[in-house]
Design a protein around this motif. Sequence first.
Motif, short mmCIF file in Angstrom:
data_model
loop_
_atom_site.label_atom_id
_atom_site.label_comp_id
_atom_site.label_asym_id
_atom_site.label_seq_id
_atom_site.Cartn_x
_atom_site.Cartn_y
_atom_site.Cartn_z
N LEU A 47 0.81 -1.21 0.00
CA LEU A 47 0.00 0.00 0.00
C LEU A 47 0.85 1.27 0.00
N PRO A 48 1.78 1.47 0.95
CA PRO A 48 2.55 2.71 0.91
C PRO A 48 3.46 2.82 -0.31
N SER A 49 4.03 1.71 -0.76
CA SER A 49 4.90 1.80 -1.94
C SER A 49 4.10 2.13 -3.19
N SER A 50 2.89 1.57 -3.30
CA SER A 50 2.05 1.90 -4.46
C SER A 50 1.66 3.37 -4.47
N ILE A 51 1.28 3.88 -3.30
CA ILE A 51 0.89 5.30 -3.23
C ILE A 51 2.07 6.20 -3.53
N ALA A 52 3.27 5.80 -3.08
CA ALA A 52 4.44 6.65 -3.29
C ALA A 52 4.98 6.57 -4.71
N LEU A 53 4.96 5.37 -5.32
CA LEU A 53 5.62 5.19 -6.61
C LEU A 53 4.68 5.35 -7.80
N THR A 54 3.38 5.14 -7.60
CA THR A 54 2.46 5.24 -8.73
C THR A 54 2.51 6.60 -9.42
N PRO A 55 2.54 7.74 -8.70
CA PRO A 55 2.64 9.03 -9.41
C PRO A 55 3.91 9.15 -10.24
N LEU A 56 5.04 8.62 -9.75
CA LEU A 56 6.28 8.69 -10.51
C LEU A 56 6.19 7.86 -11.79
N VAL A 57 5.64 6.65 -11.67
CA VAL A 57 5.47 5.82 -12.86
C VAL A 57 4.47 6.45 -13.82
N ALA A 58 3.41 7.05 -13.25
CA ALA A 58 2.40 7.71 -14.09
C ALA A 58 3.01 8.85 -14.90
N ALA A 59 3.99 9.53 -14.32
CA ALA A 59 4.65 10.61 -15.05
C ALA A 59 5.69 10.08 -16.02
N ALA A 60 6.30 8.94 -15.71
CA ALA A 60 7.38 8.42 -16.55
C ALA A 60 6.87 7.74 -17.81
N VAL A 61 5.75 7.02 -17.72
CA VAL A 61 5.28 6.25 -18.87
C VAL A 61 5.00 7.13 -20.09
N PRO A 62 4.24 8.24 -19.97
CA PRO A 62 4.07 9.09 -21.15
C PRO A 62 5.40 9.61 -21.69
N GLY A 63 6.33 9.94 -20.79
CA GLY A 63 7.62 10.42 -21.25
C GLY A 63 8.39 9.37 -22.03
N VAL A 64 8.31 8.11 -21.58
CA VAL A 64 8.98 7.03 -22.30
C VAL A 64 8.38 6.85 -23.68
N ILE A 65 7.06 6.88 -23.77
CA ILE A 65 6.40 6.72 -25.07
C ILE A 65 6.76 7.87 -26.00
N VAL A 66 6.74 9.09 -25.48
CA VAL A 66 7.10 10.25 -26.30
C VAL A 66 8.55 10.16 -26.75
N THR A 67 9.43 9.68 -25.87
CA THR A 67 10.84 9.52 -26.23
C THR A 67 11.00 8.56 -27.40
N ILE A 68 10.29 7.44 -27.35
CA ILE A 68 10.38 6.46 -28.44
C ILE A 68 9.90 7.07 -29.75
N VAL A 69 8.74 7.72 -29.71
CA VAL A 69 8.18 8.30 -30.94
C VAL A 69 9.11 9.35 -31.52
N MET A 70 9.62 10.25 -30.69
CA MET A 70 10.49 11.32 -31.18
C MET A 70 11.81 10.77 -31.71
N ASP A 71 12.35 9.73 -31.05
CA ASP A 71 13.61 9.18 -31.52
C ASP A 71 13.43 8.44 -32.85
N VAL A 72 12.37 7.64 -32.95
CA VAL A 72 12.15 6.89 -34.19
C VAL A 72 11.89 7.82 -35.36
N LEU A 73 11.17 8.91 -35.11
CA LEU A 73 10.84 9.87 -36.17
C LEU A 73 11.90 10.95 -36.34
N HIS A 74 12.99 10.87 -35.55
CA HIS A 74 14.11 11.83 -35.62
C HIS A 74 13.64 13.27 -35.38
#
Length: 767
Positions: free
Chosen positions: A377-404
């Motif tokens: 419970l505490p780890s999910s509450i603490a880490l979920t916002p960080l993962v929630a912010a990281a996932v869109p960034g990872v996807i955007v990174t892939i798209v921008m890198d592949v499309l140069h």
Amino acid sequence: MRGAPPILWTATGFAAGAAAGTAPGFDRTLLPLLILALPIALWRGPLSRAFLVLLCFAAGLAWGTADRRVRDACTSAVRDGSEATVTGYFTRASAEGASTLRVNEGARGGCGGPVRVYTRGEEPPEARPVTVAGRWFRSERPDGSVAVYLSASSVREPEGPHPPVPWTDRVRSSIRGRASEALERRLGAQAGVASALVLAERDGIPRELWDAFARSGSAHLLSISGFHVGVIAALLGGLIAMTGRPPRTRAAGMAIGVWAYVLLIGAPTSATRAAWMTTAFVLGRLRQTPARALGALGLSMLMIALVRPSVVAGAGFQLTVAGTAGILTMTRWILRHWPAHRGRGWIASPVAAGLGASVFTAPVLAYHFGQVPLLSLPSSIALTPLVAAAVPGVIVTIVMDVLHLPGAALAGAGSEGLLHMVTAAAAALGAIPGTVAPVTPREAALLTAGALLPLLLAGGARWRIRPAVRAGVAALSALAVLWAGQAALSLTGRGTLRIVAIDVGQGDAIALRTPRGRWLLVDAGPRGFGGSDAGLTRVVPYLHGQGARRLEAVVLTHPDEDHAGGLASVLRHVPAGAVLGPGLSGGQSGHMDGAAEARRARIPWRRAAAGDAWTVDGVGFEVLSPAPGGPTGHSAASSPNDWSVVLRVSYGAFSALLMGDADAAVESRLLDQGPVTLLKVGHHGSRTSTSEDFVRAVSPGYALIPVGARNRYGHPDPAVLARLARAGAHVYRTDRDGTVTLTARGDGSVTVRGSRRRPRGPAAGSG
């Protein structure tokens, strides 16, 4: 669940039936429960719902049984250890674990489909026609099911005409490969975690980091889930909205895009569940009748059970369904009872996600893995916002890198920073001692039954008391049922010594339970190529399943991998009072990892030598070998087997010799031991052990041989079996009998049983 939509009841019944149909041993274990469940279902009413669930259960049972028979027919067509040459193409390649090969029809006893392939450190080509040569192996899981895999000796281009690789798999492999390369370029050390988050590829996560996520209760954050699929849907919806399309077109585009993404990453169960739920919401939007969340969950359960019934009995399906149900239920409950103030929705979401997922998945974790993380419970509450912010960034990174596109480096740096915070926090939380509570499947069942008991006894009447009081009554009822069940269990087996040869394949792991319920372990099983670890997959689940909370000692007979490979995993998951060994180290990885884990956990490591003796609950333990100065006439470099710890166990008139891998030279110094009740045969029945003079001297009533099925060493040797037969010993072997349990009483009488049925005819293990 009283107001749950009919499709959820339908899906629950069908999925439960499919799980029962695909699970081994259904007739022996689940039929009595069904007989008891029928009057309960009718009593709880209404009759229409009860009959609906039972009818769907019967349909799911038939569907799952048919699927299991098809898979069993394909599995039985493979002969263990037989040579094979198959053609196909890899849909997922791995250098460290198992790759997935889609074989052509007829390559496996007339069956096609995916097959696990181990290529021994070489990453095979993906989405290209190949011919794989190697040997088939059958592996029996702890639940009794059989898996088939191919140990490859060569992977080459096929000769002559061959079926082409479908264009869909070629495109999927190309996109996934480019995405992986982009993550390697932009995220550096966090590329492995990022691949797990968006591509469902976990090979890049070190074992230590994965264990830290598991101990901290945040491993679910690394799995593709509804959140990840929701991010994809939101990004697609935003892009389509920028084109000015109407809402219905936007919803349909989101559904198509979500399914394309799920199929791209290999359709893991949790992502497939999220995709079906998205489809339900989109259909509701198109029909202008918004879908209920629990109804969408029911649709996803039903479709997965129909398309892939074999996964319903697995932990992945049950965890994603239980977690989603918990989140939906707790969100509705919190929003209903949370004090109304501005921003309560923002607060309720992470609390509901953490609390609902933790509580609802705890029984599943206990049943399948024998443990529950206390910091979930505490780890999910603490880490979920960080993962929630990281996932869109990872996807955007892939798209921008592949499309140069410019800015890929900046997006990657931001995502890497967020993921570094996630991994550092998970490692810190996982390092806290006592964060994982071992819970046996029996205890999980008792707790669940106790929690539901008040609801059952309430009949059809609604609760007229506060939710907090309801929760308290359920908790007290669960604890009371657990106490009663454990009290009844503690009375069984008292006054007897139990010696168990755990089926770990080609290796040793002997568990001993004293008359008062204390446990010792002699050896911890093997660790092999492809990441297999019998300590983690066989020994720990057995100990947890038997309620072993602590090991008084672990006796490591010698440092060979087939005895010490699983030691680190055992020490990591089961507290131990001490480790006793021969004082020899040849640098084997399993032994070194076990020593490092003992240092980390501050477990004393002591040398065992002839003359050492101790007593636990009236059971005597005496070390007979090696000598205090080492084996006579041998050097440490000659063979680790010469240093094997030989242990004599005595309880009243019962006696046992546990020989480790000691050879005939060691046996020649033990001829004065006299007759024993049980002999744990040395070195898996090798011809170098269990000599004629030794067998005649100890004259065992029972002989126990831990050995792997159709092992490449030819163990046990026919000459050894013949000697034991002439001595009149009843022979039990783990390759034929499975896990063997010997229960000894103080008067010398014993009972022996194996986890598998013996074949009709000559006694199993007699030759």
